[in-house]
Design a protein around this motif. Sequence first.
Motif, mmCIF file in Angstrom:
data_model
loop_
_atom_site.group_PDB
_atom_site.id
_atom_site.type_symbol
_atom_site.label_atom_id
_atom_site.label_comp_id
_atom_site.label_asym_id
_atom_site.label_seq_id
_atom_site.Cartn_x
_atom_site.Cartn_y
_atom_site.Cartn_z
ATOM 1 N N ALA A 33 1.015 -1.267 -0.197
ATOM 2 C CA ALA A 33 0.040 0.003 -0.036
ATOM 3 C C ALA A 33 0.626 1.556 -0.060
ATOM 4 N N ASN A 34 2.310 0.614 0.775
ATOM 5 C CA ASN A 34 2.704 2.268 0.667
ATOM 6 C C ASN A 34 3.051 3.012 -0.842
ATOM 7 N N LEU A 35 4.094 1.688 -1.126
ATOM 8 C CA LEU A 35 4.447 1.632 -2.635
ATOM 9 C C LEU A 35 3.463 2.048 -3.917
ATOM 10 N N ALA A 36 2.163 2.322 -2.961
ATOM 11 C CA ALA A 36 0.928 2.514 -4.009
ATOM 12 C C ALA A 36 1.386 3.935 -4.074
ATOM 13 N N PHE A 37 1.223 4.863 -2.967
ATOM 14 C CA PHE A 37 0.939 5.772 -2.482
ATOM 15 C C PHE A 37 2.107 6.298 -2.917
ATOM 16 N N ASN A 38 3.400 6.123 -2.876
ATOM 17 C CA ASN A 38 5.097 6.690 -3.331
ATOM 18 C C ASN A 38 4.787 6.518 -4.652
ATOM 19 N N TRP A 39 4.580 5.667 -5.631
ATOM 20 C CA TRP A 39 4.057 6.008 -6.925
ATOM 21 C C TRP A 39 3.183 6.795 -7.606
ATOM 22 N N LEU A 43 -0.542 9.943 3.999
ATOM 23 C CA LEU A 43 -1.225 8.752 4.035
ATOM 24 C C LEU A 43 -0.300 8.077 3.884
ATOM 25 N N LEU A 44 1.127 8.615 2.485
ATOM 26 C CA LEU A 44 2.500 7.762 2.321
ATOM 27 C C LEU A 44 3.309 7.955 3.455
ATOM 28 N N MET A 45 3.553 8.955 4.310
ATOM 29 C CA MET A 45 3.977 9.039 6.099
ATOM 30 C C MET A 45 3.541 7.531 7.025
ATOM 31 N N VAL A 46 1.819 8.321 6.983
ATOM 32 C CA VAL A 46 1.581 6.797 7.385
ATOM 33 C C VAL A 46 1.473 5.177 7.116
ATOM 34 N N THR A 47 1.487 4.746 5.869
ATOM 35 C CA THR A 47 2.175 3.809 5.746
ATOM 36 C C THR A 47 3.105 3.260 6.448
ATOM 37 N N ALA A 48 4.239 4.191 5.905
ATOM 38 C CA ALA A 48 5.509 4.607 5.937
ATOM 39 C C ALA A 48 6.198 3.789 7.090
ATOM 40 N N ALA A 49 5.991 4.372 7.986
ATOM 41 C CA ALA A 49 5.158 4.328 9.657
ATOM 42 C C ALA A 49 5.187 3.200 10.183
ATOM 43 N N PHE A 50 3.381 3.025 9.416
ATOM 44 C CA PHE A 50 2.887 1.777 9.733
ATOM 45 C C PHE A 50 4.163 0.240 9.372
ATOM 46 N N SER A 51 4.417 0.966 7.709
ATOM 47 C CA SER A 51 5.540 -0.704 7.425
ATOM 48 C C SER A 51 6.559 -1.236 8.242
ATOM 49 N N GLY A 52 7.170 -0.258 8.380
ATOM 50 C CA GLY A 52 8.763 0.553 9.286
ATOM 51 C C GLY A 52 8.148 -0.498 10.594
ATOM 52 N N SER A 53 6.792 -0.111 11.521
ATOM 53 C CA SER A 53 6.400 -0.967 12.480
ATOM 54 C C SER A 53 6.147 -2.070 12.573
ATOM 55 N N SER A 110 6.747 15.977 2.422
ATOM 56 C CA SER A 110 5.555 16.388 3.035
ATOM 57 C C SER A 110 5.515 18.063 3.004
ATOM 58 N N SER A 111 6.464 18.285 4.139
ATOM 59 C CA SER A 111 6.215 19.992 4.070
ATOM 60 C C SER A 111 6.380 20.240 3.267
ATOM 61 N N PHE A 112 7.449 19.708 2.294
ATOM 62 C CA PHE A 112 7.563 21.218 1.141
ATOM 63 C C PHE A 112 6.618 21.065 0.390
ATOM 64 N N ALA A 113 5.503 19.591 -0.052
ATOM 65 C CA ALA A 113 4.544 19.098 -1.071
ATOM 66 C C ALA A 113 3.200 20.549 -0.453
ATOM 67 N N PHE A 114 3.240 20.808 1.175
ATOM 68 C CA PHE A 114 2.681 21.708 1.394
ATOM 69 C C PHE A 114 3.299 23.478 1.668
ATOM 70 N N TYR A 115 4.213 23.422 1.119
ATOM 71 C CA TYR A 115 4.245 24.890 1.117
ATOM 72 C C TYR A 115 3.932 24.935 -0.027
ATOM 73 N N ILE A 116 4.631 24.308 -1.123
ATOM 74 C CA ILE A 116 3.741 24.303 -1.957
ATOM 75 C C ILE A 116 2.533 24.962 -2.112
#
Length: 162
Positions: free
Chosen positions: A86-92, A113-123, A147-153
Amino acid sequence: MPVPVSALGAILLPHIGGWAGSFLVRKHYSSWYMTLKKPKWTPPKYAFGTIWTVLYSSMGFASYIVYKEGGGFQGKAALPLAVYGANLAFNWAWTPLFFGYHSFKWSVIDGLLLMVTAAFSGSLFYKVDEKAGLMLIPYLAWLGLGSSFAFYIYQENDKAIK
């Protein structure tokens, strides 16, 4: 019957979306992207390829470790690998959302969603193999910056683009 997974295949898998997305980046980088207001801490263009190559390779190898140590898709690796998928899908999806559709709002949502699934994957990876879980920490750090970069933009450009 279990599906055999090789280390090389697992390492290459995350790169597929990156390679596909690079065509959108090339198409829009010099024109549309350069017109955007970006933060002063924007990483230089040359850094992205190297950073993503290292991150995708380490993510892929971590997934291989989890697959191997967790008994494959039929063992305790099944849930961690599903979340990783799922994380790869959000990444792509992020690159087409941002560069293809110029959708700042959806790229920010996807980034969260990418950050949440990455953190969950890592855990979940950590529960199967500690090293595999720790290998995702640089990825999480990069996603935080991205994510902070995208939010700024999104904050600085969304109304101007529409």
